[in-house]
Design a protein around this motif. Structure first.
Motif, short mmCIF file in Angstrom:
data_model
loop_
_atom_site.label_atom_id
_atom_site.label_comp_id
_atom_site.label_asym_id
_atom_site.label_seq_id
_atom_site.Cartn_x
_atom_site.Cartn_y
_atom_site.Cartn_z
N ILE A 1 0.89 -1.70 0.09
CA ILE A 1 0.29 -0.42 0.02
C ILE A 1 0.57 1.23 0.03
CG2 ILE A 1 -1.75 1.03 1.15
CD1 ILE A 1 -2.83 -1.67 2.70
N GLU A 2 0.52 2.05 -1.02
CA GLU A 2 1.74 2.86 -1.11
C GLU A 2 0.64 4.26 -1.84
OE1 GLU A 2 5.56 4.45 -0.29
OE2 GLU A 2 3.81 6.06 -1.61
N PRO A 3 0.75 5.20 -1.20
CA PRO A 3 -0.59 6.66 -1.73
C PRO A 3 0.88 7.25 -3.38
CG PRO A 3 1.19 7.21 0.63
CD PRO A 3 0.91 5.77 0.35
N ALA B 1 11.82 9.66 2.29
CA ALA B 1 12.89 10.11 3.00
C ALA B 1 14.18 9.65 1.88
CB ALA B 1 13.28 9.60 4.20
N SER B 2 13.48 8.23 1.08
CA SER B 2 14.97 7.83 0.52
C SER B 2 15.27 7.71 -1.11
CB SER B 2 13.71 6.11 -0.09
OG SER B 2 13.11 5.54 1.24
N TYR B 3 14.47 9.03 -1.35
CA TYR B 3 14.01 9.71 -2.55
C TYR B 3 16.18 10.49 -2.39
CZ TYR B 3 13.71 13.95 -6.52
OH TYR B 3 14.03 14.09 -7.06
N SER C 1 -2.97 4.64 1.46
CA SER C 1 -3.46 5.46 2.09
C SER C 1 -3.89 3.84 2.90
CB SER C 1 -3.09 7.00 3.34
OG SER C 1 -2.08 6.92 2.14
N ALA C 2 -2.76 3.22 4.26
CA ALA C 2 -3.27 2.05 5.07
C ALA C 2 -3.46 3.18 6.48
CB ALA C 2 -1.46 1.38 5.95
N THR C 3 -4.95 2.63 7.09
CA THR C 3 -5.27 3.90 8.09
C THR C 3 -5.20 3.35 9.26
OG1 THR C 3 -7.43 3.25 6.98
CG2 THR C 3 -6.57 5.34 6.84
N HIS D 1 14.82 4.06 10.97
CA HIS D 1 16.25 3.81 10.66
C HIS D 1 16.86 5.56 10.79
CE1 HIS D 1 14.26 0.23 9.18
NE2 HIS D 1 15.46 -0.22 9.60
N GLY D 2 16.25 7.28 11.17
CA GLY D 2 16.70 7.57 10.80
C GLY D 2 17.75 8.03 10.43
N HIS D 3 18.72 8.62 10.41
CA HIS D 3 20.19 8.67 9.85
C HIS D 3 20.51 7.44 8.69
CE1 HIS D 3 20.68 12.66 11.56
NE2 HIS D 3 20.09 12.46 12.65
N LEU E 1 18.48 3.94 4.72
CA LEU E 1 18.73 3.56 3.17
C LEU E 1 20.02 2.73 3.51
CD1 LEU E 1 19.12 3.84 0.03
CD2 LEU E 1 21.40 5.56 0.50
N VAL E 2 21.39 2.79 4.49
CA VAL E 2 22.02 1.60 3.94
C VAL E 2 21.67 0.83 5.62
CG1 VAL E 2 22.99 2.62 6.35
CG2 VAL E 2 24.61 0.79 5.41
N GLY E 3 20.04 0.49 6.48
CA GLY E 3 20.62 -0.47 6.74
C GLY E 3 19.34 -1.15 6.57
C1 LIG Z 1 19.48 14.89 3.95
C2 LIG Z 1 19.02 13.43 4.07
C3 LIG Z 1 20.30 12.34 4.37
C4 LIG Z 1 20.08 10.52 4.53
N1 LIG Z 1 21.79 10.50 4.06
C5 LIG Z 1 21.05 9.44 4.06
C6 LIG Z 1 22.86 8.46 3.83
O1 LIG Z 1 23.23 8.62 2.88
N2 LIG Z 1 22.47 7.37 4.00
C7 LIG Z 1 21.89 6.67 5.17
O2 LIG Z 1 21.25 5.37 4.92
N3 LIG Z 1 20.55 7.59 5.37
C8 LIG Z 1 20.10 8.59 5.28
N4 LIG Z 1 19.41 9.31 5.02
C9 LIG Z 1 17.66 8.43 6.26
C10 LIG Z 1 17.04 7.86 5.01
O3 LIG Z 1 16.32 8.45 4.03
C11 LIG Z 1 15.86 7.16 5.27
O4 LIG Z 1 16.62 6.48 6.28
C12 LIG Z 1 15.01 6.70 4.54
O5 LIG Z 1 15.22 6.39 3.53
C13 LIG Z 1 13.96 6.07 5.30
O6 LIG Z 1 13.15 5.35 4.28
P1 LIG Z 1 12.07 3.96 5.03
O7 LIG Z 1 11.31 3.58 3.98
O8 LIG Z 1 11.70 4.37 6.20
O9 LIG Z 1 10.97 5.61 4.81
P2 LIG Z 1 10.77 6.30 3.57
O10 LIG Z 1 11.63 6.50 2.23
O11 LIG Z 1 10.17 8.06 3.71
O12 LIG Z 1 9.62 5.63 3.04
C14 LIG Z 1 8.51 5.79 2.95
C15 LIG Z 1 6.88 5.53 2.65
O13 LIG Z 1 5.73 5.30 2.91
C16 LIG Z 1 4.90 6.39 2.60
N5 LIG Z 1 3.26 6.03 2.85
C17 LIG Z 1 3.65 7.13 4.16
N6 LIG Z 1 2.43 7.07 4.69
C18 LIG Z 1 1.72 6.33 4.40
C19 LIG Z 1 0.36 5.10 4.49
N7 LIG Z 1 -0.10 5.60 5.43
N8 LIG Z 1 -0.01 3.99 3.87
C20 LIG Z 1 0.85 3.32 3.07
N9 LIG Z 1 2.55 4.44 2.39
C21 LIG Z 1 2.36 5.55 3.28
C22 LIG Z 1 5.04 7.22 1.87
O14 LIG Z 1 4.12 7.98 0.57
C23 LIG Z 1 6.93 7.17 1.76
O15 LIG Z 1 6.83 6.87 0.13
C24 LIG Z 1 19.23 10.51 4.48
C25 LIG Z 1 17.47 11.25 5.23
C26 LIG Z 1 18.31 13.12 4.98
C27 LIG Z 1 16.72 12.80 4.89
#
Ligand SMILES: Cc1cc2nc3c(=O)[nH]c(=O)nc-3n(C[C@H](O)[C@H](O)[C@H](O)COP(=O)(O)OP(=O)(O)OC[C@H]3O[C@@H](n4cnc5c(N)ncnc54)[C@H](O)[C@@H]3O)c2cc1C
Length: 420
Positions: free
Chosen positions: A31-33, A42-44, A224-226, A383-385, A388-390
């Motif tokens: 599920i992804e909006p 953030a992954s972008y 979006s999942a609710t 996963h905070g900072h 991507l790697v984790g």
């Molecule tokens: C400036 C910056 C630099 C960074 N540099 C690094 C780096 O060099 N190396 C590294 O390892 N990490 C880095 N990070 C951290 C990393 O980007 C994030 O920790 C990671 O992308 C998180 O991935 P995610 O899949 O958890 O979340 P996201 O990438 O945010 O994906 C979450 C997805 O869930 C979707 N979503 C939201 N709500 C709902 C819902 N209710 N139902 C369904 N889907 C939903 C969103 O649309 C989104 O597509 C950086 C972050 C930033 C901001």
């Protein structure tokens, strides 16, 4: 036992959870909006570092002394908006407490090392399967400092990295100049960490991973999942408003938006947006072949498919608060100062800006594990900072939990119940 698994969120964490679940013969629906790998995630727009050595949590001993500066300088590398302080205060207190002593930081580093080690190779394998091998580089990363003294100011953190088995090569001013002639001469000391890798386009990488999952049978629902329908401790469906998807298991991987879903699954998790920015200069005249962090500004410069990117900054604010583009302008100016061959009169038409939200827990560790309401729901966010790697090992561990197998690393440090 094959299960129908709904993966909530198709960022890098959700994408890899899905691929690993498919390998274990589960059926997957995302599920992804938004667009997978799109700008909402953030992954972008992250810095693209596969930094398996990023084991030091953001807060360390003495960070509390810097809090007045965080509040007074809205454009510093870490800033907190005054108006948001009452909401952020409980998270901040835990954040400072988690790094209060060197022992606590070392414990976190050990847990992060288990999650991150070997990540560049895992990502390279995944990218090759997804036809995106060209986006992954395994040529190390560089930390550059104005002087050795600046490095020594961070010696405690690097000492903990060394304890975790991280190795690096020290570069004197001359060696740095020889290897990186394009870098401004105010940087006179460097560390080369060979084990790390990087991604030339994290958004395209995620899009390719989701395409791979779909090619292997995953479905995607644009919504979006609710919430969840849970009956007698068994998950029956994931809800999207009045609609629902029947399923036997679910993974919460909605990044910074995971908190309300986690609460509905029985876990109150202090998840906070640590907002960051990036700037991309298209068709740059100069830039680093090896991605590099300017240690004095805590920002990473790297060549990406779209151009020269600098990513960094931490802003503690609500995910939906208006962006402060001045912070991205700081990154642009920093790039210009790092690489003197870039033009001083850079036209704005060649510059792109982005804001994204790191999904951050106060202790710098993600939430990976069973939900309290039912073991059919698994947490995979926070996963905070280092998301991507984790994400690579997170996906493997989540798939092992889904299949009822012993995970390949101990998951106790990431237990979402640790904040109760
Ligand atoms: C400036 C910056 C630099 C960074 N540099 C690094 C780096 O060099 N190396 C590294 O390892 N990490 C880095 N990070 C951290 C990393 O980007 C994030 O920790 C990671 O992308 C998180 O991935 P995610 O899949 O958890 O979340 P996201 O990438 O945010 O994906 C979450 C997805 O869930 C979707 N979503 C939201 N709500 C709902 C819902 N209710 N139902 C369904 N889907 C939903 C969103 O649309 C989104 O597509 C950086 C972050 C930033 C901001």
């Amino acid at each position: 036992m094959s299960r129908h698994v709904v993966v909530i969120g198709a960022g890098v964490v959700g994408a890899i959870c899905a691929i690993e679940a498919l390998k274990e013969r589960h059926r997957v629906t995302f599920i992804e909006p938004g667009e997978p790998g799109g700008e909402q995630a953030a992954s972008y727009g992250n810095a693209g570092w596969f930094s398996s050595h990023s084991v030091i949590p953001p807060a360390g001993p003495g960070t509390w002394k810097k809090v007045p500066g965080f509040l007074l300088d809205p454009l510093g590398p870490l800033a907190i908006r005054w108006t948001y302080l009452p909401q952020a205060a409980p998270w901040l207190v835990r954040y400072l407490a988690s790094g209060w002593t060197a022992e606590r930081v070392t414990k976190t580093a050990r847990a992060l090392r288990a999650l991150l080690s070997d990540a560049p190779r895992l990502h390279q394998d995944l990218a090759q399967q997804a036809g995106a091998g060209h986006l992954i580089e395994r040529r190390g990363v560089l930390h550059v400092f104005p002087s050795r003294r600046h490095f020594e100011a961070e010696a405690a953190a690097w000492g903990i990295r060394r304890q975790m088995g991280v190795q690096w090569l020290e570069l004197s001013a001359d060696e740095l100049r020889r290897r990186k002639p394009e870098l401004d001469s105010r940087y006179a000391f460097g560390l080369f960490v060979e084990e790390a890798g990087s991604c030339r386009d994290p958004g395209a990488y995620v899009a390719a991973l989701v395409a791979l999952a779909r090619a292997r049978g995953a479905q995607i629902v644009r919504d979006s999942a609710t919430g969840f329908r849970i009956e007698s401790g068994t998950l029956k469906a994931v809800l999207m408003g009045a609609q629902e998807i029947p399923c036997e298991a679910a993974v919460i991987a909605a990044g910074v938006r995971s908190k309300p879903l986690a609460a509905l699954a029985g876990n109150r998790v202090p998840l906070q947006a640590e907002r960051g920015y990036h700037v991309v200069i298209e068709r740059p005249e100069a830039g680093p072949r090896t991605p590099m962090m300017a240690a004095d500004c805590k920002a990473v410069a790297s060549m990406t498919e779209a151009g020269l990117r600098m990513a960094g900054q931490v802003e503690i604010a609500a995910p939906d608060a208006a962006p402060n583009w001045q912070r991205a302008h700081i990154l642009r100016d920093l790039l210009l100062s790092l690489f003197p061959a870039l033009p001083r009169n850079l036209p704005e038409s060649r510059v792109r800006y982005w804001l994204g939200c790191r999904p951050s827990t106060p202790d710098g560790l993600p939430c990976i594990g069973f939900a309290s309401a039912t073991r059919d729901i698994i947490h995979a966010y926070g996963h905070g900072h280092v998301g991507l790697v984790g994400s690579a090992r997170t996906g493997r561990v989540v798939a092992q939990l889904l299949s009822g197998r012993e995970p390949e690393i101990p998951t106790a440090p990431y237990d979402p119940r640790r904040f109760a």
